[in-house]
Write a protein that holds these residues in place. Structure first.
Motif, PDB file in Angstrom:
ATOM      1  N   SER A  89       0.854  -1.188   0.000  1.00 11.20           N
ATOM      2  CA  SER A  89       0.000   0.000   0.000  1.00 11.20           C
ATOM      3  C   SER A  89       0.885   1.231   0.000  1.00 11.20           C
ATOM      4  CB  SER A  89      -0.906   0.023   1.232  1.00 11.20           C
ATOM      5  OG  SER A  89      -1.590   1.259   1.323  1.00 11.20           O
ATOM      6  N   PHE A  90       0.353   2.333  -0.494  1.00 10.13           N
ATOM      7  CA  PHE A  90       1.078   3.605  -0.479  1.00 10.13           C
ATOM      8  C   PHE A  90       1.211   4.143   0.946  1.00 10.13           C
ATOM      9  CE2 PHE A  90       0.971   8.269  -0.552  1.00 10.13           C
ATOM     10  CZ  PHE A  90       2.137   8.524  -1.277  1.00 10.13           C
ATOM     11  N   TYR A  91       0.247   3.827   1.813  1.00 10.44           N
ATOM     12  CA  TYR A  91       0.169   4.413   3.146  1.00 10.44           C
ATOM     13  C   TYR A  91       0.885   3.540   4.182  1.00 10.44           C
ATOM     14  CZ  TYR A  91      -3.375   7.081   0.757  1.00 10.44           C
ATOM     15  OH  TYR A  91      -4.029   7.866  -0.144  1.00 10.44           O
ATOM     16  N   PRO A  92       1.869   4.089   4.879  1.00 16.40           N
ATOM     17  CA  PRO A  92       2.600   3.302   5.870  1.00 16.40           C
ATOM     18  C   PRO A  92       1.719   2.704   6.971  1.00 16.40           C
ATOM     19  CG  PRO A  92       3.806   5.290   5.359  1.00 16.40           C
ATOM     20  CD  PRO A  92       2.471   5.413   4.682  1.00 16.40           C
ATOM     21  N   ILE A  93       0.667   3.375   7.349  1.00 20.58           N
ATOM     22  CA  ILE A  93      -0.211   2.836   8.383  1.00 20.58           C
ATOM     23  C   ILE A  93      -0.930   1.581   7.880  1.00 20.58           C
ATOM     24  CG2 ILE A  93      -2.246   4.243   7.819  1.00 20.58           C
ATOM     25  CD1 ILE A  93      -1.080   3.464  11.371  1.00 20.58           C
ATOM     26  N   VAL A  94      -1.153   1.513   6.594  1.00 16.15           N
ATOM     27  CA  VAL A  94      -1.813   0.345   5.996  1.00 16.15           C
ATOM     28  C   VAL A  94      -0.800  -0.762   5.723  1.00 16.15           C
ATOM     29  CG1 VAL A  94      -3.136  -0.483   4.005  1.00 16.15           C
ATOM     30  CG2 VAL A  94      -3.622   1.778   4.975  1.00 16.15           C
ATOM     31  N   ASN A  95       0.387  -0.404   5.224  1.00 13.09           N
ATOM     32  CA  ASN A  95       1.376  -1.424   4.865  1.00 13.09           C
ATOM     33  C   ASN A  95       2.270  -1.845   6.037  1.00 13.09           C
ATOM     34  OD1 ASN A  95       3.643   0.373   5.037  1.00 13.09           O
ATOM     35  ND2 ASN A  95       3.395   0.975   2.901  1.00 13.09           N
ATOM     36  N   LYS A  96       1.999  -1.286   7.224  1.00 11.94           N
ATOM     37  CA  LYS A  96       2.726  -1.618   8.456  1.00 11.94           C
ATOM     38  C   LYS A  96       4.222  -1.313   8.354  1.00 11.94           C
ATOM     39  CE  LYS A  96      -0.683  -4.976   9.950  1.00 11.94           C
ATOM     40  NZ  LYS A  96      -1.670  -3.965  10.020  1.00 11.94           N
ATOM     41  N   GLY A  97       4.547  -0.250   7.646  1.00 13.21           N
ATOM     42  CA  GLY A  97       5.949   0.127   7.471  1.00 13.21           C
ATOM     43  C   GLY A  97       6.415   1.279   8.335  1.00 13.21           C
ATOM     44  N   GLU A  98       5.577   1.705   9.297  1.00 18.55           N
ATOM     45  CA  GLU A  98       5.956   2.869  10.105  1.00 18.55           C
ATOM     46  C   GLU A  98       7.266   2.649  10.852  1.00 18.55           C
ATOM     47  OE1 GLU A  98       1.511   2.170  11.232  1.00 18.55           O
ATOM     48  OE2 GLU A  98       3.292   0.956  10.878  1.00 18.55           O
ATOM     49  N   LEU A  99       7.444   1.451  11.414  1.00 20.48           N
ATOM     50  CA  LEU A  99       8.649   1.183  12.197  1.00 20.48           C
ATOM     51  C   LEU A  99       9.895   1.196  11.310  1.00 20.48           C
ATOM     52  CD1 LEU A  99       9.615   0.675  15.031  1.00 20.48           C
ATOM     53  CD2 LEU A  99       9.253  -1.764  14.672  1.00 20.48           C
ATOM     54  N   ALA A 100       9.797   0.643  10.118  1.00 25.60           N
ATOM     55  CA  ALA A 100      10.933   0.658   9.195  1.00 25.60           C
ATOM     56  C   ALA A 100      11.314   2.098   8.835  1.00 25.60           C
ATOM     57  CB  ALA A 100      10.617  -0.139   7.933  1.00 25.60           C
ATOM     58  N   ILE A 101      10.316   2.936   8.592  1.00 21.97           N
ATOM     59  CA  ILE A 101      10.587   4.344   8.270  1.00 21.97           C
ATOM     60  C   ILE A 101      11.218   5.042   9.462  1.00 21.97           C
ATOM     61  CG2 ILE A 101       9.521   6.571   7.728  1.00 21.97           C
ATOM     62  CD1 ILE A 101       7.388   4.995   6.157  1.00 21.97           C
ATOM     63  N   LEU A 102      10.677   4.818  10.643  1.00 22.21           N
ATOM     64  CA  LEU A 102      11.200   5.468  11.835  1.00 22.21           C
ATOM     65  C   LEU A 102      12.639   5.044  12.107  1.00 22.21           C
ATOM     66  CD1 LEU A 102      10.402   7.453  14.030  1.00 22.21           C
ATOM     67  CD2 LEU A 102       9.612   5.531  15.391  1.00 22.21           C
ATOM     68  N   PHE A 103      12.919   3.738  12.061  1.00 20.43           N
ATOM     69  CA  PHE A 103      14.301   3.275  12.229  1.00 20.43           C
ATOM     70  C   PHE A 103      15.207   3.910  11.177  1.00 20.43           C
ATOM     71  CE2 PHE A 103      13.033  -0.803  14.575  1.00 20.43           C
ATOM     72  CZ  PHE A 103      13.625  -0.413  15.761  1.00 20.43           C
ATOM     73  N   CYS A 104      14.760   3.937   9.932  1.00 20.84           N
ATOM     74  CA  CYS A 104      15.559   4.502   8.846  1.00 20.84           C
ATOM     75  C   CYS A 104      15.997   5.929   9.172  1.00 20.84           C
ATOM     76  CB  CYS A 104      14.769   4.458   7.535  1.00 20.84           C
ATOM     77  SG  CYS A 104      15.629   5.171   6.129  1.00 20.84           S
ATOM     78  N   PHE A 105      15.050   6.758   9.603  1.00 22.65           N
ATOM     79  CA  PHE A 105      15.377   8.160   9.826  1.00 22.65           C
ATOM     80  C   PHE A 105      16.073   8.417  11.158  1.00 22.65           C
ATOM     81  CE2 PHE A 105      12.753   8.609   6.127  1.00 22.65           C
ATOM     82  CZ  PHE A 105      13.421   9.608   5.438  1.00 22.65           C
ATOM     83  N   VAL A 106      15.809   7.611  12.171  1.00 26.81           N
ATOM     84  CA  VAL A 106      16.574   7.744  13.423  1.00 26.81           C
ATOM     85  C   VAL A 106      18.029   7.385  13.160  1.00 26.81           C
ATOM     86  CG1 VAL A 106      16.927   6.750  15.730  1.00 26.81           C
ATOM     87  CG2 VAL A 106      14.644   7.428  15.002  1.00 26.81           C
ATOM     88  N   PHE A 107      18.258   6.289  12.442  1.00 30.56           N
ATOM     89  CA  PHE A 107      19.633   5.893  12.134  1.00 30.56           C
ATOM     90  C   PHE A 107      20.311   6.920  11.229  1.00 30.56           C
ATOM     91  CE2 PHE A 107      18.282   1.195  12.772  1.00 30.56           C
ATOM     92  CZ  PHE A 107      18.380   1.340  14.147  1.00 30.56           C
ATOM     93  N   LEU A 108      19.580   7.471  10.289  1.00 26.64           N
ATOM     94  CA  LEU A 108      20.148   8.502   9.432  1.00 26.64           C
ATOM     95  C   LEU A 108      20.538   9.731  10.260  1.00 26.64           C
ATOM     96  CD1 LEU A 108      20.885   9.224   6.509  1.00 26.64           C
ATOM     97  CD2 LEU A 108      18.588  10.214   6.284  1.00 26.64           C
ATOM     98  N   TYR A 109      19.712  10.105  11.217  1.00 23.78           N
ATOM     99  CA  TYR A 109      20.046  11.214  12.111  1.00 23.78           C
ATOM    100  C   TYR A 109      21.331  10.913  12.875  1.00 23.78           C
ATOM    101  CZ  TYR A 109      19.948  14.412  16.033  1.00 23.78           C
ATOM    102  OH  TYR A 109      20.299  15.340  16.974  1.00 23.78           O
TER     103      TYR A 109
END
Length: 130
Positions: A89-109
């Motif tokens: 799905s396009f929407y992270p809340i639907v595709n259950k990808g919120e945690l992957a996105i959050l980890f990605c950007f915390v690690f990038l920070y």
């Protein structure tokens, strides 16, 4: 606000440690079956992800080789999102990808901010100055 700003380096260390420990759990589940067994047989991709999660999580938690490890883990999470979550799905809340996105950007920070003062990297850099 200055009182809060004074704690910025220590809070960065806390963010790094807590994020790494949460991330590390994904590796322990895949590779060690702890605290719960991994529900699917491990493919080569899952095995590779598990190794990165376990080893990278430990290194990040102690703050050793922080910037390169955080860079690799950020990339892993971007790949995981686009391979496993985004096609559903396009929407992270639907595709259950919120945690992957959050980890990605915390690690990038963390790549840009560094490990903070409570890390092996900080201890090593202080030792080399003496």
């Amino acid at each position: 606000m200055n009182a809060l700003t004074a704690w910025r380096p220590q809070v960065l260390s806390v963010l790094r440690i807590i994020s790494a420990l949460l991330f590390l759990q994904h590796g322990t589940v895949k590779l060690l079956g702890f605290p719960t067994p991994y529900p699917n047989p491990l493919s080569t991709l899952s095995l590779t992800a598990g190794i990165l999660e376990l080893v990278g999580g430990v290194l990040l938690a102690i703050g050793l080789f922080t910037r390169p490890v955080a860079f690799i883990l950020s990339g892993q999470m971007a790949v995981a999102y686009f391979m496993a979550h985004a096609p559903q799905s396009f929407y992270p809340i639907v595709n259950k990808g919120e945690l992957a996105i959050l980890f990605c950007f915390v690690f990038l920070y963390i790549v840009f901010a560094g490990p903070g003062p409570w890390s092996v990297d900080a201890k090593r850099s202080r030792s080399s100055l003496v």
